[in-house]
Design a protein around this motif. Structure first.
Motif, PDB file in Angstrom:
ATOM      1  N   UNK B 176       0.931  -1.115  -0.015  1.00 10.37           N
ATOM      2  CA  UNK B 176      -0.201  -0.098  -0.113  1.00 10.37           C
ATOM      3  C   UNK B 176       0.842   1.271   0.030  1.00 10.37           C
ATOM      4  N   UNK B 177       1.924   1.162   0.956  1.00 15.20           N
ATOM      5  CA  UNK B 177       2.583   2.413   0.959  1.00 15.20           C
ATOM      6  C   UNK B 177       3.512   2.628  -0.449  1.00 15.20           C
ATOM      7  N   UNK B 178       3.820   1.671  -0.837  1.00 20.24           N
ATOM      8  CA  UNK B 178       4.477   1.729  -2.397  1.00 20.24           C
ATOM      9  C   UNK B 178       3.547   2.464  -3.420  1.00 20.24           C
ATOM     10  N   UNK B 179       2.479   2.113  -3.312  1.00 23.25           N
ATOM     11  CA  UNK B 179       1.546   2.541  -4.156  1.00 23.25           C
ATOM     12  C   UNK B 179       1.343   4.321  -3.814  1.00 23.25           C
ATOM     13  N   UNK B 180       1.332   4.477  -2.524  1.00 28.63           N
ATOM     14  CA  UNK B 180       0.981   5.760  -2.086  1.00 28.63           C
ATOM     15  C   UNK B 180       2.443   6.531  -2.724  1.00 28.63           C
ATOM     16  N   UNK B 181       3.426   5.913  -2.561  1.00 30.87           N
ATOM     17  CA  UNK B 181       4.761   6.701  -3.043  1.00 30.87           C
ATOM     18  C   UNK B 181       4.772   6.859  -4.562  1.00 30.87           C
ATOM     19  N   UNK B 182       4.233   5.878  -5.188  1.00 37.49           N
ATOM     20  CA  UNK B 182       4.105   6.137  -6.653  1.00 37.49           C
ATOM     21  C   UNK B 182       3.160   7.310  -7.222  1.00 37.49           C
ATOM     22  N   UNK B 183       2.137   7.271  -6.497  1.00 39.68           N
ATOM     23  CA  UNK B 183       1.124   8.534  -6.411  1.00 39.68           C
ATOM     24  C   UNK B 183       1.861   9.712  -6.187  1.00 39.68           C
ATOM     25  N   UNK B 184       2.679   9.662  -5.229  1.00 38.16           N
ATOM     26  CA  UNK B 184       3.426  11.032  -5.071  1.00 38.16           C
ATOM     27  C   UNK B 184       4.470  11.142  -6.093  1.00 38.16           C
ATOM     28  N   UNK B 185       4.949  10.066  -6.713  1.00 38.67           N
ATOM     29  CA  UNK B 185       5.995  10.478  -7.704  1.00 38.67           C
ATOM     30  C   UNK B 185       5.367  10.931  -8.929  1.00 38.67           C
ATOM     31  N   UNK B 290       2.433 -11.286   3.845  1.00 41.33           N
ATOM     32  CA  UNK B 290       1.404 -10.417   4.865  1.00 41.33           C
ATOM     33  C   UNK B 290       1.978  -8.953   4.475  1.00 41.33           C
ATOM     34  N   UNK B 291       1.039  -7.961   5.063  1.00 43.40           N
ATOM     35  CA  UNK B 291       1.331  -6.681   5.073  1.00 43.40           C
ATOM     36  C   UNK B 291       2.621  -6.396   5.839  1.00 43.40           C
ATOM     37  N   UNK B 292       3.316  -5.349   5.669  1.00 45.44           N
ATOM     38  CA  UNK B 292       4.394  -4.752   6.356  1.00 45.44           C
ATOM     39  C   UNK B 292       3.702  -4.442   7.783  1.00 45.44           C
ATOM     40  N   UNK B 297       8.091 -10.420  10.910  1.00 42.30           N
ATOM     41  CA  UNK B 297       9.458 -10.278  11.502  1.00 42.30           C
ATOM     42  C   UNK B 297       9.493 -10.496  13.099  1.00 42.30           C
ATOM     43  N   UNK B 298       8.579  -9.869  13.540  1.00 38.72           N
ATOM     44  CA  UNK B 298       8.356 -10.123  15.023  1.00 38.72           C
ATOM     45  C   UNK B 298       8.402 -11.491  15.560  1.00 38.72           C
TER      46      UNK B 298
END
Ligand SMILES: Nc1ncnc2c1ncn2[C@@H]1O[C@H](COP(=O)(O)OP(=O)(O)OP(=O)(O)O)[C@@H](O)[C@H]1O
Ligand SMILES: [Mg+2]
Lengths: 319, 499
Positions: B176-185, B290-292, B297-298
């Motif tokens: 999701x965050x990656x998609x946000x970043x792409x929108x921002x780009x 899974x999502x970040x 990891x935990x």
């Protein structure tokens, strides 16, 4: 393709060698300037070796402590206390074996206390050993009410002080033994690698399965025990136990280690560098005495050298 | 592309005699998003460090906005309007977004005090313009990590940066965050900001970039519009040959009738792992999807004894085990390749060799001493197998390129050959050739009967190696799906999103 040789030169930075270069300069300078005062005589060089023995021995162990990113300020006081306990054991007529055991055990115990407080209670080593420096010296004064304890045991004095074996002073032999052990321990054994790893990145070392707390405990026990040995050598050389032994030695010892290229931040250590560093300090002290400087002036010079060593030894951490 | 924003011409750079960049030309148009790709150690970061003044070039020319500029330090680079978004974030968590963005150049009132209202208003205007749903007055520690990077970007732009460099920006981001970043780009592009985008992830490059420049061994290979290239073309240019198709799943035999090697029941740890139960079989490769922040990891940190297990049981071979620290875990045959390699995996000032043998010191030593001959054998083997680019095995690890550092972390644990190997984002920052090599090594280990857990945000990768996928959702396990029941990446994405 770069040849082996050019690789070799590329990997060595001048910083790693500055202590050797500086040492040669100091030595040449004194040889010329103090030739009349007898600097370059065999007798004087042997006496440098004798005077430097205790510093070198403690500095070899200190190399390990500093390599883990810690520091031990209590070595001078530990040496004094060990000298006292050893002398008292001899005075009580319990024999040389008991005296040696007691002397080393004194150092071992102080080291273990330092180590436990640092690695288990997690108090900064600077504070722990600063406090221990006072405690150790205090006990050394207190057990005899500041009175010196003479040593009359000839064998002890021979083995730990003024003896010569095949023309080599025993103090020099002790130095060589400890330096060799230190060198092998740091460079050739898993323990050495783990020590450097602990200082280099404690978290990564821990996640690699290294018992970093145990490593730290061990290196403090090492400095403690070696300070104990140094104290026994002081006692042997001066044929008495005195609470004043080793006063200010922590400064010489730390300076020797830093001069030798061991990183105060941990992770990088060199026993050979340390040995050269401490011989250099011994040489400078000796030269200064021959030049007629007194203890106060020596202290000033030593302090300045430490600051210079730290300044030039500092690596830029940018890349 | 009408105007040229940046030209780097004939750039040469050597480190102590080793040529890292050889007459490299790099040209980026105004408002363009330009991909910079190449294998690990190709020289991408070095080229960008020259542009940002971290290193100085040996020879060559840099032209920005038509003017030849000299960049000798980071300040020169800022002046020229270049900003790099760092992976290690330089934000201060306890300050607000606006305070961070205007750190050390806060607007002042007439009396010389900090003008908070102006600062907040300016920041909010920028945030809104870029369609970021955070407030200027939010504390940085309260916004999600994905937004940290975006805050960094806003900081750069508010400081008049015209050229923004992103070095593997998505490696720490969720889908999701990656998609946000792409929108921002996209929004940045509309504002005329030029972006240089370094990544090893093909799909991203094709999604957001206009053109691509590929380097190999410090030399230009090609600069081309991405619309003219296929993914295979790009791969071929990067590795300089054909890639064996190791990203294709090869069904493996796992004996599910035998009792599992590792049984985890109702595991609770920290606030991320709420209730996790799963089995791991001998010779099985288990993928965690899974999502970040979903607790993957935990979970493995708890299993490896880094974090405390609050509740639940863990059994190996049917026997309940207690793990209080990584040493205990290692004794039981576990190994964890951690997510954050610089912080947790490496001793940066030590050599490749010293880092690699750290977990296997016992194996390469006799009773007392480390045996250099054995050490060398192991180290040489892995340098070759994973194609680690280093002048020699004594090179200080911090001087290796990012991807090559990651390969060393991996070899460290592969050499240890544990019974249960846990890999957290094993291929992050690793080039495409090495990625497939790493997947191959994982399969080999599993074929030898070892069990492997792989956590990855790259679903392609999980699908390529896993025998079974476990889907995480907010600290619990939503599903366990055998690989053969999954047809395509979308299946996994749907499974992750729709739980
Ligand atoms: N300061 C340095 N000293 C010596 N060698 C260096 C230094 N910095 C980089 N190198 C070498 O230069 C080469 C290029 O490194 P660089 O970091 O530019 O690669 P990269 O293309 O960014 O790779 P990655 O994809 O792994 O990040 C590598 O072989 C690296 O070891
Ligand atoms: Mg890089």
């Amino acid at each position: 393709m770069p040849s082996k040789m050019s690789n070799f030169f590329r990997n060595m930075s001048w910083r790693n060698y500055i202590v050797y270069i500086a040492f040669i300069f100091v030595f040449i300078f004194f040889s010329i300037y103090l030739s009349d005062a007898g600097f370059l005589t065999a007798g004087n060089l042997m006496s440098i070796a004798r005077q430097t023995a205790m510093i070198t021995i403690m500095a070899v162990a200190m190399t390990f402590v500093i390599s883990t990113g810690e520091i031990d300020l209590s070595v001078g006081s530990t040496a004094a206390l060990s000298a006292m306990t050893t002398a008292l054991t001899l005075q009580a007529g319990m024999g040389i074996v008991a005296a040696v055991i007691v002397g080393l055990a004194t150092g071992f115990i102080i080291g273990a206390i330092n180590g436990l407080l640092v690695s288990k209670v997690l108090i900064p080593s600077f504070l722990v050993t600063l406090a221990m420096m006072e405690v150790g010296r205090g006990i050394a004064m207190w057990i005899t009410g500041t009175a010196p304890v003479p040593i009359l045991h000839d064998t002890y004095i021979f083995l730990f002080g003024s003896g010569d074996i095949l023309g080599i002073p025993v103090l020099l032999i002790w130095t060589i033994i400890i330096a060799v052990i230190g060198f092998i321990l740091l460079n050739k054994t898993p323990f050495g690698r783990q020590t450097l790893a602990t200082g280099g990145n404690e978290k990564a070392a821990l996640f690699t399965g290294i018992k970093t707390a145990r490593i730290k405990l061990s290196v403090f026990i090492f400095t403690g025990t070696m300070a104990g040995l140094a104290g026994m050598l002081y006692a042997g050389r001066l044929e008495a136990g005195r609470y004043t032994f080793g006063q200010g030695d922590e400064l010489s010892v730390i300076t020797a280690v830093i001069l030798g290229g061991t990183s105060l931040a941990g992770g990088v250590g060199s026993v050979i560098g340390t040995v050269i560093g401490s011989i250099m300090i011994g040489t400078i002290n000796n030269g200064l005495i021959l030049m007629g400087l007194d203890v106060s002036q020596q202290m000033i010079v030593l302090g300045i050298i430490l600051i210079l060593a730290v300044t030039f030894g500092k690596k830029s951490k940018s890349t | 592309m009408s105007q040229i924003a940046l030209q780097m011409k004939g750039i040469n750079k050597a480190f102590s005699g080793v040529k890292v960049l050889k007459k490299v030309n790099f040209e980026v148009g105004k408002g363009e998003t330009h991909a910079l790709m190449g294998g690990n150690g190709a020289g991408k970061s070095t080229l960008m460090k020259i542009l940002t003044g971290v290193y100085t070039l040996d020879s060559g020319e840099i032209i920005i906005d038509g003017k030849s500029v000299e960049i000798n330090n980071p300040n020169d680079s800022n002046q020229a309007g270049v900003a790099m978004i760092f992976q290690e974030f330089s934000l201060i968590p306890k300050l607000t977004v606006a305070q961070n963005i205007y750190l050390n150049r806060e607007p002042r009132t007439n009396l010389g005090f900090i003008d908070d209202s102006k600062m907040n208003a300016e920041t909010q205007r920028l945030l809104d313009e870029l369609d970021l749903h955070i407030k200027a007055t939010d504390l940085v520690e309260d916004i999600s990590v994905g937004y940290w990077q975006m805050t960094e970007i806003v900081k750069a732009i508010s400081n008049n940066a015209k050229i923004v460099i992103m070095d593997e920006p998505t490696s720490t981001l969720s889908l999701k965050e990656t998609e946000k970043l792409f929108d921002m780009i996209d929004n940045l592009r509309k504002k005329g900001i030029t972006i240089i985008y370094i990544s090893h992830r093909m799909d991203e490059i094709f999604k957001v970039c206009d053109r691509i420049t590929i380097l190999r061994d410090g030399e230009n290979v090609i600069t081309e519009r991405l619309s003219e290239l296929t993914m295979d073309d790009v791969v071929q240019h990067i590795i300089g040959g054909k890639l064996k198709r190791t990203f294709v799943w090869e069904p493996r035999e796992v004996d599910y009738t035998k009792p599992p090697l590792l049984e985890v029941r109702n595991l609770q740890s920290g606030d991320k792992v709420k209730n996790v139960s799963f089995d791991l079989y001998r010779g099985e490769i288990l993928g965690f999807a899974g999502l970040m922040g979903s607790g993957r990891s935990e979970t493995v940190r708890a299993l490896f004894g880094i974090d405390k297990i609050r509740q639940g049981t863990v059994c190996i071979d049917g026997k309940e085990i207690v793990v209080n620290n990584p040493m205990d875990a290692m004794k039981l045959g576990l190994a964890l390749v951690p997510e954050d390699r610089r912080e947790q995996g490496l001793i940066l000032e030590h050599s490749v060799k010293e880092n690699m043998i750290l977990p296997i010191l016992k194996k390469v030593s006799n009773k007392f001493f480390v045996q250099e001959r054995k050490v060398s054998e192991v180290v040489k083997d892995y340098i070759q197998r994973l194609n680690i680019k280093t002048d020699n095995e004594d090179k200080i690890i911090s001087l290796l390129s990012g991807g090559n550092q990651q390969k060393v972390v991996l070899s460290k644990w592969l050499a240890n050959s544990p019974d249960i190997l846990i890999l957290d984002e094993p291929t992050s920052g690793v080039d495409i050739g090495a990625k497939s090599e790493i997947l191959k090594v994982i399969r080999e280990l599993a074929d030898q009967g070892k069990s492997v857990i792989v956590i990855s945000s790259e679903i392609t990768e999980l699908l390529a190696v896993s025998d079974r996928l476990i889907i995480y959702h907010q600290g619990t396990i939503a599903n366990s799906i055998p690989r053969e029941n999954l047809k395509a990446e979308e299946d996994v994405e749907i499974a992750i999103q729709n739980v």
